[in-house]
Design a protein around this motif. Structure first.
Motif, PDB file in Angstrom:
ATOM      1  N   ARG A   1       0.861  -1.457  -0.130  1.00 47.66           N
ATOM      2  CA  ARG A   1      -0.216   0.262   0.588  1.00 47.66           C
ATOM      3  C   ARG A   1       0.889   0.676  -0.357  1.00 47.66           C
ATOM      4  NH1 ARG A   1      -3.288  -2.972   3.177  1.00 47.66           N
ATOM      5  NH2 ARG A   1      -2.363  -2.369   5.442  1.00 47.66           N
ATOM      6  N   LEU A   2       1.996   1.147   0.391  1.00 40.96           N
ATOM      7  CA  LEU A   2       2.665   2.197   1.172  1.00 40.96           C
ATOM      8  C   LEU A   2       3.518   2.315  -0.248  1.00 40.96           C
ATOM      9  CD1 LEU A   2       4.551   4.471   2.020  1.00 40.96           C
ATOM     10  CD2 LEU A   2       6.565   2.824   2.588  1.00 40.96           C
ATOM     11  N   SER A   3       4.069   1.641  -1.179  1.00 34.81           N
ATOM     12  CA  SER A   3       4.280   1.876  -2.426  1.00 34.81           C
ATOM     13  C   SER A   3       3.401   2.327  -3.638  1.00 34.81           C
ATOM     14  CB  SER A   3       5.174   0.397  -2.903  1.00 34.81           C
ATOM     15  OG  SER A   3       3.997  -0.308  -3.031  1.00 34.81           O
ATOM     16  N   GLU A   4       2.269   2.071  -3.829  1.00 37.84           N
ATOM     17  CA  GLU A   4       0.843   2.758  -4.419  1.00 37.84           C
ATOM     18  C   GLU A   4       1.448   3.627  -3.995  1.00 37.84           C
ATOM     19  OE1 GLU A   4      -1.972   0.168  -3.418  1.00 37.84           O
ATOM     20  OE2 GLU A   4      -2.015  -1.425  -5.398  1.00 37.84           O
ATOM     21  N   ARG A   5       1.100   4.733  -3.167  1.00 36.28           N
ATOM     22  CA  ARG A   5       0.472   5.587  -2.537  1.00 36.28           C
ATOM     23  C   ARG A   5       1.502   6.765  -3.460  1.00 36.28           C
ATOM     24  NH1 ARG A   5      -0.586   5.775   3.475  1.00 36.28           N
ATOM     25  NH2 ARG A   5       0.264   8.308   2.766  1.00 36.28           N
ATOM     26  N   LEU A   6       2.966   6.035  -3.056  1.00 36.83           N
ATOM     27  CA  LEU A   6       4.193   6.558  -3.452  1.00 36.83           C
ATOM     28  C   LEU A   6       4.358   6.704  -4.971  1.00 36.83           C
ATOM     29  CD1 LEU A   6       7.412   5.289  -1.054  1.00 36.83           C
ATOM     30  CD2 LEU A   6       6.527   7.662  -0.912  1.00 36.83           C
TER      31      LEU A   6
ATOM     32  N   ARG B   1       1.119   6.434  -7.068  1.00 38.06           N
ATOM     33  CA  ARG B   1       0.692   7.735  -6.995  1.00 38.06           C
ATOM     34  C   ARG B   1       1.627   9.227  -6.807  1.00 38.06           C
ATOM     35  NH1 ARG B   1      -2.889   4.935  -3.914  1.00 38.06           N
ATOM     36  NH2 ARG B   1      -4.060   2.983  -4.724  1.00 38.06           N
ATOM     37  N   PHE B   2       2.112   9.701  -5.984  1.00 44.30           N
ATOM     38  CA  PHE B   2       2.588  10.872  -5.605  1.00 44.30           C
ATOM     39  C   PHE B   2       3.385  11.496  -6.767  1.00 44.30           C
ATOM     40  CE2 PHE B   2       5.682  13.305  -4.221  1.00 44.30           C
ATOM     41  CZ  PHE B   2       4.986  14.497  -3.135  1.00 44.30           C
ATOM     42  N   LEU B   3       4.413  10.129  -6.985  1.00 44.60           N
ATOM     43  CA  LEU B   3       5.463  10.469  -8.161  1.00 44.60           C
ATOM     44  C   LEU B   3       5.328  10.675  -9.933  1.00 44.60           C
ATOM     45  CD1 LEU B   3       8.278   7.895  -7.164  1.00 44.60           C
ATOM     46  CD2 LEU B   3       8.132   9.914  -6.525  1.00 44.60           C
ATOM     47  N   GLY B   4       4.049  10.411  -9.894  1.00 43.65           N
ATOM     48  CA  GLY B   4       3.391  10.752 -10.905  1.00 43.65           C
ATOM     49  C   GLY B   4       2.730  12.003 -10.960  1.00 43.65           C
ATOM     50  N   THR B   5       2.523  12.745 -10.347  1.00 45.18           N
ATOM     51  CA  THR B   5       1.692  13.942 -10.714  1.00 45.18           C
ATOM     52  C   THR B   5       2.256  15.272 -10.023  1.00 45.18           C
ATOM     53  OG1 THR B   5       2.194  14.609  -7.660  1.00 45.18           O
ATOM     54  CG2 THR B   5       0.269  12.893  -8.520  1.00 45.18           C
ATOM     55  N   GLY B   6       1.352  16.032 -10.351  1.00 45.98           N
ATOM     56  CA  GLY B   6       2.400  17.487 -11.221  1.00 45.98           C
ATOM     57  C   GLY B   6       3.080  17.478  -9.653  1.00 45.98           C
ATOM     58  N   LYS B   7       2.421  18.428  -8.762  1.00 42.69           N
ATOM     59  CA  LYS B   7       2.610  18.636  -7.674  1.00 42.69           C
ATOM     60  C   LYS B   7       4.297  17.990  -6.878  1.00 42.69           C
ATOM     61  CE  LYS B   7       1.291  18.432  -2.329  1.00 42.69           C
ATOM     62  NZ  LYS B   7      -0.276  18.411  -1.525  1.00 42.69           N
ATOM     63  N   PHE B   8       4.272  17.176  -7.297  1.00 39.85           N
ATOM     64  CA  PHE B   8       6.114  15.837  -7.168  1.00 39.85           C
ATOM     65  C   PHE B   8       6.666  16.406  -8.400  1.00 39.85           C
ATOM     66  CE2 PHE B   8       8.679  13.196  -8.354  1.00 39.85           C
ATOM     67  CZ  PHE B   8       9.825  13.096  -7.322  1.00 39.85           C
TER      68      PHE B   8
ATOM     69  N   PRO C   1      11.869  -0.041  -8.857  1.00 36.16           N
ATOM     70  CA  PRO C   1      10.660  -0.693  -8.349  1.00 36.16           C
ATOM     71  C   PRO C   1       9.718  -1.102  -7.665  1.00 36.16           C
ATOM     72  CG  PRO C   1      13.209  -0.715  -7.663  1.00 36.16           C
ATOM     73  CD  PRO C   1      13.261   0.341  -8.486  1.00 36.16           C
ATOM     74  N   LEU C   2       9.069   0.730  -6.920  1.00 35.11           N
ATOM     75  CA  LEU C   2       8.196   0.959  -5.971  1.00 35.11           C
ATOM     76  C   LEU C   2       7.406   1.024  -7.295  1.00 35.11           C
ATOM     77  CD1 LEU C   2       9.374   3.187  -3.657  1.00 35.11           C
ATOM     78  CD2 LEU C   2       8.411   1.094  -3.046  1.00 35.11           C
TER      79      LEU C   2
ATOM     80  N   ALA D   1       3.632  -1.355  -7.490  1.00 37.83           N
ATOM     81  CA  ALA D   1       2.183  -1.176  -7.645  1.00 37.83           C
ATOM     82  C   ALA D   1       1.913  -1.155  -9.007  1.00 37.83           C
ATOM     83  CB  ALA D   1       2.097   0.361  -7.472  1.00 37.83           C
ATOM     84  N   GLN D   2       2.394  -1.363  -9.682  1.00 36.05           N
ATOM     85  CA  GLN D   2       1.804  -2.077 -11.321  1.00 36.05           C
ATOM     86  C   GLN D   2       1.503  -3.597 -11.476  1.00 36.05           C
ATOM     87  OE1 GLN D   2       4.461  -1.019 -14.282  1.00 36.05           O
ATOM     88  NE2 GLN D   2       3.897   0.790 -14.775  1.00 36.05           N
ATOM     89  N   ASN D   3       2.614  -4.405 -10.429  1.00 34.37           N
ATOM     90  CA  ASN D   3       1.618  -5.436 -10.018  1.00 34.37           C
ATOM     91  C   ASN D   3       1.354  -6.009  -8.858  1.00 34.37           C
ATOM     92  OD1 ASN D   3       4.063  -6.664 -11.677  1.00 34.37           O
ATOM     93  ND2 ASN D   3       5.522  -6.632 -10.408  1.00 34.37           N
TER      94      ASN D   3
END
Length: 183
Positions: free
Chosen positions: A30-35, A37-44, A88-89, A93-95
């Protein structure tokens, strides 16, 4: 039989130790999915770009704050570390998403198969009902038969002009006796 002093059941294995740390196996996922998701945002991207601009500006302009001189080796190391952990994160998350999609797809296939079976069953039942209705007397058919019987009865009950009224009453009684005997 003497009582066990420890009050532990003999049919269950002994606990490993006094203090047990319970770790949720899905917590890291769950933590890797949250990270991811955050890495793919404009905010990041905005905050990372701002950090790089401040880093380079401070290392070029401020003479006393130069912790990473011009080739920016420390900044490159930070980006390499970020990339080494981010890839890897994101794959993890994709897996996990692929697993959820697979389960959802299997449920959809099972639901579609059940719907198809139900539809085929209803089609067979509808065909059977159509055949059965074809063999059943319809309302219009019954109405026409009752009308025909009513006209026949009226024709039978009409007194003939050549007969006297007493004969007509006697014929009516005979007709009533014949119809009740036929039932």
């Amino acid at each position: 039989m003497p009582e066990l002093l420890s009050r532990r059941r003999l049919d269950q294995p002994r606990r490993q130790g006094r203090f047990r740390v319970s770790i949720d196996p899905e917590a890291f996922g769950r933590l890797s999915e949250r990270l991811a998701r955050f890495l793919g945002t404009g905010k990041f991207l905005f905050w990372q770009t701002l950090l790089v601009v401040v880093w380079i500006t401070l290392n070029l302009a401020a003479a006393s704050l130069r912790w990473d001189p011009y080739p920016f080796i420390l900044l490159n190391l930070a980006f390499s570390t970020q990339a080494a952990y981010a890839a890897p994160l994101i794959l993890l998350a994709q897996n996990r998403q692929d697993n959820r999609d697979r389960v959802s797809l299997e449920e959809d296939r099972a639901r579609a198969a059940r719907t198809k079976e139900d539809t085929e069953f209803l089609a067979r039942e509808l065909a059977a009902l159509r055949l059965a209705v074809g063999e059943v007397a319809t309302r219009d058919y019954l109405r026409s038969e009752l009308d025909r019987l009513r006209t026949d009865l009226l024709d039978v009950r009409k007194p003939r002009k050549s007969r006297p009224a007493a004969e007509s009453v006697r014929d009516d009684h005979r007709w009533a006796d014949a119809t009740s005997a036929g039932e």
